[in-house]
Every structure is written in C-alpha cells, then in structure tokens.
Design an enzyme around this catalytic site. Structure first.
Site, PDB file in Angstrom:
ATOM      1  N   ASN A   8       0.865  -1.176   0.000  1.00 15.86           N
ATOM      2  CA  ASN A   8       0.000   0.000   0.000  1.00 15.86           C
ATOM      3  C   ASN A   8       0.903   1.229   0.000  1.00 15.86           C
ATOM      4  OD1 ASN A   8      -1.830   2.029   0.499  1.00 15.86           O
ATOM      5  ND2 ASN A   8      -2.385   1.324   2.559  1.00 15.86           N
ATOM      6  N   LYS A  10       0.049   4.254  -0.264  1.00 12.83           N
ATOM      7  CA  LYS A  10      -0.572   5.439   0.362  1.00 12.83           C
ATOM      8  C   LYS A  10      -0.313   6.682  -0.521  1.00 12.83           C
ATOM      9  CE  LYS A  10      -0.198   3.104   4.748  1.00 12.83           C
ATOM     10  NZ  LYS A  10      -0.133   3.157   6.192  1.00 12.83           N
ATOM     11  N   HIS A  88      -9.579   1.134   4.858  1.00 10.23           N
ATOM     12  CA  HIS A  88      -8.307   1.352   5.555  1.00 10.23           C
ATOM     13  C   HIS A  88      -8.548   2.333   6.713  1.00 10.23           C
ATOM     14  CE1 HIS A  88      -4.223   2.464   6.490  1.00 10.23           C
ATOM     15  NE2 HIS A  88      -3.842   1.370   5.849  1.00 10.23           N
ATOM     16  N   GLU A  90      -6.907   4.703   7.754  1.00  7.09           N
ATOM     17  CA  GLU A  90      -6.639   6.109   7.427  1.00  7.09           C
ATOM     18  C   GLU A  90      -7.822   6.731   6.695  1.00  7.09           C
ATOM     19  OE1 GLU A  90      -2.786   5.453   5.632  1.00  7.09           O
ATOM     20  OE2 GLU A  90      -2.041   4.870   7.607  1.00  7.09           O
ATOM     21  N   GLU A 158      -5.700  -5.170  10.433  1.00  4.83           N
ATOM     22  CA  GLU A 158      -4.649  -4.187  10.692  1.00  4.83           C
ATOM     23  C   GLU A 158      -4.936  -3.465  12.006  1.00  4.83           C
ATOM     24  OE1 GLU A 158      -2.548  -2.978   6.789  1.00  4.83           O
ATOM     25  OE2 GLU A 158      -4.203  -1.598   7.116  1.00  4.83           O
ATOM     26  N   GLY A 164       2.490   1.683  10.882  1.00  2.00           N
ATOM     27  CA  GLY A 164       3.529   2.708  10.792  1.00  2.00           C
ATOM     28  C   GLY A 164       4.238   2.998  12.102  1.00  2.00           C
ATOM     29  N   SER A 203       3.134  -2.736  10.340  1.00  4.11           N
ATOM     30  CA  SER A 203       4.569  -2.871  10.643  1.00  4.11           C
ATOM     31  C   SER A 203       5.150  -4.232  10.259  1.00  4.11           C
ATOM     32  CB  SER A 203       4.845  -2.555  12.115  1.00  4.11           C
ATOM     33  OG  SER A 203       4.566  -1.190  12.382  1.00  4.11           O
TER      34      SER A 203
HETATM   35  P1  PGA Z   1       2.732  -0.167   7.642  1.00  2.00           P
HETATM   36  O1  PGA Z   1       1.263   0.142   7.052  1.00  2.00           O
HETATM   37  O2  PGA Z   1       3.195  -1.453   7.012  1.00  2.00           O
HETATM   38  O3  PGA Z   1       3.539   1.017   7.248  1.00  2.00           O
HETATM   39  O4  PGA Z   1       2.573  -0.319   9.128  1.00  2.00           O
HETATM   40  C1  PGA Z   1       0.356  -0.896   6.837  1.00  2.00           C
HETATM   41  C2  PGA Z   1      -0.900  -0.328   6.227  1.00  2.00           C
HETATM   42  O5  PGA Z   1      -1.308   0.787   6.593  1.00  2.00           O
HETATM   43  O6  PGA Z   1      -1.522  -0.978   5.371  1.00  2.00           O
END
Ligand code: PGA
Length: 244
Positions: A8, A10, A88, A90, A158, A164, A203
């Site tokens: 992803n 983003k 997601h 976000e 997730e 992150g 992560s």
């Molecule tokens: P990350 O993000 O691997 O940077 O923790 C995962 C995601 O948001 O899909």
C-alpha cells in the site's frame, strides 16, 4: 488458497518511482503468491504495464458523477488495475468513513470487477480494554456485504496501533485474532468463509515476516512503509513465497 501480499503506497510515489516495480516484477511477477501494489491513482495507468497486479486505495460508491476529487471503482478498473482497498483505518479516521459506507464502496468495487482488500482493525485503547474481537466482529458484520467470496474479497486485519509504528501484536495474539476472524467468516459465509483470504497488516517487515507468515490463518500481508522500496519489499515477498 493462493496467498496474497499487497503493498500500500498510500500518498507516496511519482513517475520516478515506477522502476521499483520493475525490479519486483522481475523477481516475483510469476511466483506462487499474488503480489499486488496499491498505488496512487495518478500512477495506476503506468503501474499496470509493469506486469504485477495493481490496485487502487479507495473508491467512491458511484460509478461517475458530481463528486469532485473522487475516483470510482470503474475508473480504477479502466486503468487495468484489478484490486482496490476499502476500509483502511486512514480512510475510516481521516475521512470519517463508517462501516455502511465501506460496505457500499466494497460493493462498488465488486460491481466494477475489482477484488477488494477490506481492512478492519482496533484502536490502541480498544486493544488495551480487551475489546479487539468485539470491535473486529462488528466491523466484519457491518462492512463486509453479503456475497463476499474468495474470488471478490480479501480481509486485512490491521491493528491501528501497529500501522507505521514499528509495533506489532505478538504472534500468539495475531494467531488468536485470525482464528476468531476465520470462525466468524465461516459462520457467516459457510464454505466461502474457509477460503476468503485473511491477511495481516501493521509494521510488517523483513525481520518479522517469517514468524507472521508461519501462523495458521495468516494468508499473506498488507504492507505500507516497507512496500515503497523494492529492496525492502522483496525479502517480505520472498518470505511469503517460501511459506507456501
Ligand atoms: P505499515 O502500514 O506497514 O507502514 O505499518 C500498513 C498499512 O497501513 O496498510
């Protein structure tokens, strides 16, 4: 069941970054697992030429219309992309998306012929209050539409506090959550519930990928930060390929 690993990107990536995909396509394009890159809408048309599976990161519920700044699932499919992420955290948090909207977006993705990677996850506060499974079951009940199957949907667990941050649940916790999610899917979708992929995200990196991919009911991963550079993502893809 074919395992799936999705990157992803983003809100990252310009034309200068497409070469990262060339390197991944050469190393992993024809492997035993489905490798997907969910790129920014601006790059999808170029990304599809590389020879990996490409996806969008969000879609509108409508096919077209007066929705300034939005992108429809049909438009994503029109680029040649075959996947889209919905739900997601976000999007849920930054854009106030609720389960009903995510369900409608998921259906829009299906209607456009896209395979939807639908994300669910608990907050840090919910995790500490031991509410994780209740939260996830409610998100599944209300954001996965009827008609979900292994062909049209992958569920990504997730934990929001793991995205992150460099933090992850323990392998025991991931195992317990994925077993509960699997049971919930089977209750609701019967045989399809045993075959819908359940991937972990938050992560994931080369140093923890082997341990996570060894767990039962973990059918792959959704990877954010570590998917941006081929040198970081390639060992994670390799770990999944070696786990099958
Ligand atoms: P990350 O993000 O691997 O940077 O923790 C995962 C995601 O948001 O899909």
């Amino acid at each position: 069941m074919r395992k799936l690993i999705a990157g992803n990107w983003k809100m990252n990536g310009t034309q200068a970054d497409i070469f990262e995909l060339d390197r991944l396509a050469i190393a992993h394009g024809a492997g035993e697992v489905d490798v997907v890159i969910c790129g920014p809408a601006t790059l999808l048309s170029q990304m599809v030429r590389v020879g990996l599976n490409i996806g969008g990161q969000d879609c509108h519920t409508n096919i077209s219309g007066a929705n300034t700044g939005d992108i429809s699932a049909m438009m994503i499919a029109d680029t040649g992309a075959r996947y889209v992420i919905t739900g997601h955290s976000e999007r849920r948090n930054d854009h106030n998306e609720n389960d009903a909207l995510i369900s409608a977006k998921t259906k829009a993705g299906w209607d456009a012929g896209l395979h939807v990677i639908l994300c669910i996850g608990e907050t840090e506060a919910q995790y500490h209050k031991d509410e994780t499974l209740d939260v996830l079951r409610a998100q599944m009940d209300h954001s996965i539409p009827d008609g979900a199957s292994e062909e049209n949907t992958t569920i990504a667990y997730e934990p929001i506090w793991a995205i992150g941050t460099g933090l992850t649940p323990t392998t025991k916790e991931i195992s317990a959550v994925h077993a509960a999610l699997r049971a919930h899917l089977v209750t609701r979708f019967g045989a399809s519930g045993t075959a819908i992929r359940l991937v972990y995200g938050g992560s994931v990196k080369a140093s923890n990928a082997n341990d996570i991919f060894a767990l039962p009911n973990v059918d792959g991963a959704l990877v954010g930060g570590a998917s941006l550079k081929a040198t970081d993502f390639s060992p994670i893809i390799l770990a999944l390929q070696q786990s099958v």
